[in-house]
Design an enzyme around this catalytic site. Structure first.
Site, PDB file in Angstrom:
ATOM      1  N   GLY A   1     -17.387   1.236  -1.752  1.00 13.58           N
ATOM      2  CA  GLY A   1     -18.205   2.347  -1.545  1.00 13.58           C
ATOM      3  C   GLY A   1     -19.737   2.082  -2.092  1.00 13.58           C
ATOM      4  O   GLY A   1     -20.676   2.828  -1.528  1.00 13.58           O
TER       5      GLY A   1
ATOM      6  N   HIS B   1       0.230 -11.761   1.107  1.00  9.59           N
ATOM      7  CA  HIS B   1      -0.887 -10.976   0.186  1.00  9.59           C
ATOM      8  C   HIS B   1      -1.658 -11.878  -0.792  1.00  9.59           C
ATOM      9  O   HIS B   1      -2.729 -11.747  -1.266  1.00  9.59           O
ATOM     10  CB  HIS B   1      -0.247  -9.781  -0.189  1.00  9.59           C
ATOM     11  CG  HIS B   1      -0.984  -8.501  -0.333  1.00  9.59           C
ATOM     12  ND1 HIS B   1      -0.642  -7.502  -0.197  1.00  9.59           N
ATOM     13  CD2 HIS B   1      -2.338  -8.451  -0.588  1.00  9.59           C
ATOM     14  CE1 HIS B   1      -1.574  -6.414  -0.314  1.00  9.59           C
ATOM     15  NE2 HIS B   1      -2.818  -7.169  -0.484  1.00  9.59           N
TER      16      HIS B   1
ATOM     17  N   TYR C   1       0.917  -1.080   0.077  1.00  9.81           N
ATOM     18  CA  TYR C   1       0.135  -0.074  -0.126  1.00  9.81           C
ATOM     19  C   TYR C   1       1.003   1.136  -0.124  1.00  9.81           C
ATOM     20  O   TYR C   1       1.256   1.720   1.120  1.00  9.81           O
ATOM     21  CB  TYR C   1      -0.861   0.324   1.259  1.00  9.81           C
ATOM     22  CG  TYR C   1      -1.892  -1.187   1.407  1.00  9.81           C
ATOM     23  CD1 TYR C   1      -2.063  -1.837   0.391  1.00  9.81           C
ATOM     24  CD2 TYR C   1      -2.406  -1.572   2.326  1.00  9.81           C
ATOM     25  CE1 TYR C   1      -3.060  -3.134   0.269  1.00  9.81           C
ATOM     26  CE2 TYR C   1      -3.244  -2.585   2.567  1.00  9.81           C
ATOM     27  CZ  TYR C   1      -3.439  -3.343   1.410  1.00  9.81           C
ATOM     28  OH  TYR C   1      -4.365  -4.753   1.674  1.00  9.81           O
TER      29      TYR C   1
ATOM     30  N   SER D   1     -12.973  -5.142   1.570  1.00 11.31           N
ATOM     31  CA  SER D   1     -13.734  -4.337   0.736  1.00 11.31           C
ATOM     32  C   SER D   1     -15.192  -4.819   1.262  1.00 11.31           C
ATOM     33  O   SER D   1     -16.220  -5.190   0.371  1.00 11.31           O
ATOM     34  CB  SER D   1     -13.785  -4.960  -0.851  1.00 11.31           C
ATOM     35  OG  SER D   1     -14.457  -3.949  -1.542  1.00 11.31           O
ATOM     36  N   PRO D   2     -15.533  -5.033   2.445  1.00  9.68           N
ATOM     37  CA  PRO D   2     -16.855  -5.268   2.899  1.00  9.68           C
ATOM     38  C   PRO D   2     -17.778  -4.395   2.501  1.00  9.68           C
ATOM     39  O   PRO D   2     -19.065  -4.777   2.691  1.00  9.68           O
ATOM     40  CB  PRO D   2     -16.629  -5.396   4.398  1.00  9.68           C
ATOM     41  CG  PRO D   2     -15.659  -4.083   4.793  1.00  9.68           C
ATOM     42  CD  PRO D   2     -14.658  -4.390   3.474  1.00  9.68           C
ATOM     43  N   LEU D   3     -17.531  -3.191   2.069  1.00  9.77           N
ATOM     44  CA  LEU D   3     -18.578  -2.367   1.565  1.00  9.77           C
ATOM     45  C   LEU D   3     -18.641  -2.144   0.065  1.00  9.77           C
ATOM     46  O   LEU D   3     -19.079  -1.007  -0.499  1.00  9.77           O
ATOM     47  CB  LEU D   3     -18.742  -0.983   2.193  1.00  9.77           C
ATOM     48  CG  LEU D   3     -18.785  -0.873   3.512  1.00  9.77           C
ATOM     49  CD1 LEU D   3     -18.446   0.501   4.275  1.00  9.77           C
ATOM     50  CD2 LEU D   3     -20.287  -1.637   3.965  1.00  9.77           C
TER      51      LEU D   3
END
Length: 379
Positions: free
Chosen positions: A255, A171, A101, A250-252
């Site tokens: 966005g 990863h 990152y 990325s549970p949402l």
């Protein structure tokens, strides 16, 4: 002369590297740390178990603190450190970063942010991409050779300003290095006290079982949300069987489930500015279909008197007690909104009704570009 097959591999690797945040060297700066004394009254989130590791029911995904991935302004170092510390103030005890990152910038920010309360949190980071630890240069490929892993961990410890990593993930699975060798390298690091627990990211059932047989895994990380439920059929069952925690990234859905995207949304074509611009499920055509899910979530959020983000995260947490989502954000108000999911209760009847409506909706479009999926669907 590079042949066609190799050119294609390098192209795919470069795309994956860009999408996963290893596109440019980071510039180190310093930040004055003014976090107040630690108080136990701030422990307001419930706790969960990842294997034998206790964490807060929600963690903080820190990818966005080191790079701009979704078309939002990059926070300053000071703003990013502040966000980490506000997360702790509101009960977060699980922070997730990675060497990729930035590269490196997210680790530096997290290391700076957690200094006042390092012994009170669980720190997770990830290795596995072929990144030069001095320059940040990358090939776009993978590198889980044992000697490289050990070099990376030493560099991580410096960037994170700590003497140990609580949870170290691979990863992506490296097809050129047997997972048993990777597990052996992790064992060596554990004996030295540099790593306390380990896990895998985007790994399949076979790899999980092989790794776990050599050195028991604490957690497996993979994409999982109402937008992508594929891991319900393979990885989550094996995690339950082997007492391994599951950490959805990325549970949402970048966005979408928080209500920030609709059928009129358009994204930069350059993935360095907004990754969603190259993701099939976010094309205008796909979103015409996928709005049905977003509208369903909005309807149920209104019914439960919560936000769509809170409902989506609460749904994830109710699936299994060993699931710990790590929503990321660069904004404090979004952070506080996400953490409110810990207070949302869903009854068995509500879940049954919701699932009946959910099963009638088909998500259109792949979750990632094919070049990145090639790194993310290891068996």
């Amino acid at each position: 002369m590079v042949n066609h097959a190799k050119r294609q591999l390098l192209k795919a690797g470069s795309l994956a590297a860009l999408a996963l945040g290893i596109s440019r060297p980071a510039i180190a700066t310093t930040t004055t740390n003014t976090h107040p004394p630690i108080s136990t009254k701030n422990n307001i989130l419930s706790q969960r178990q990842l294997g034998h590791l206790t964490v807060s029911a929600l963690g903080l995904g820190c990818q966005g603190l080191g790079q701009n991935m979704y078309g939002v302004p990059q926070p300053s170092r000071q703003q990013a450190v502040h966000l980490v510390q506000r997360a702790f103030d509101h009960g977060v005890r699980f922070f997730d970063t990675a060497e990729a990152y930035g590269p490196f910038e997210s680790e530096r920010i997290v290391g700076e942010g957690i200094k006042p309360f390092r012994n009170h949190i669980v720190l997770a980071t990830k290795f596995g991409w072929d990144i030069d630890q001095q320059t940040g240069q990358r090939t776009g490929g993978l590198n889980s050779r044992p000697d490289h892993i050990k070099q990376v961990v030493d560099a991580m410890l410096q960037r994170l300003q700590t003497d140990r990593i609580d949870l170290l993930y691979q990863h992506r699975v490296d097809p050129n290095v047997p997972i048993e060798e990777v597990a052996g390298a992790i064992q060596d690091l554990m004996k030295q006290g540099k790593v306390l627990h380990w896990g895998l990211s985007e790994a399949g059932e076979q790899t999980i079982r092989k790794a776990h047989a050599v050195q028991p895994l604490t957690a497996v990380q993979s994409e999982y949300s109402l937008f992508f439920r594929g891991r319900e059929k393979d990885v989550i069952p094996v995690c339950e069987e082997l007492n391994i925690g599951f950490v959805p990234w990325s549970p949402l859905a970048m966005g979408a489930l928080a209500g920030y995207i609709d059928e009129n949304s358009r994204f930069e074509a350059d993935p360095g500015k907004d990754l969603r611009g190259i993701i099939p499920r976010f094309t205008p055509e796909a979103m015409q279909h996928n709005m049905k899910l977003i509208q369903l979530v909005q309807k149920w959020a209104k019914r439960k008197l919560c936000t769509p983000a809170q409902f989506s995260l609460a749904w994830l947490m109710v699936q299994k007690p060993f699931i710990v989502p790590i929503p990321g954000t660069t904004k404090v108000h979004h952070l506080l909104d996400n953490l409110g999911a810990d207070d949302i209760q869903l009854t068995a009847d509500e879940l049954t009704q919701f699932h009946q409506e959910l099963e009638a909706i088909e998500i259109v479009g792949l979750r990632l570009p094919e070049a990145i999926l090639n790194f993310s669907e290891a068996k």
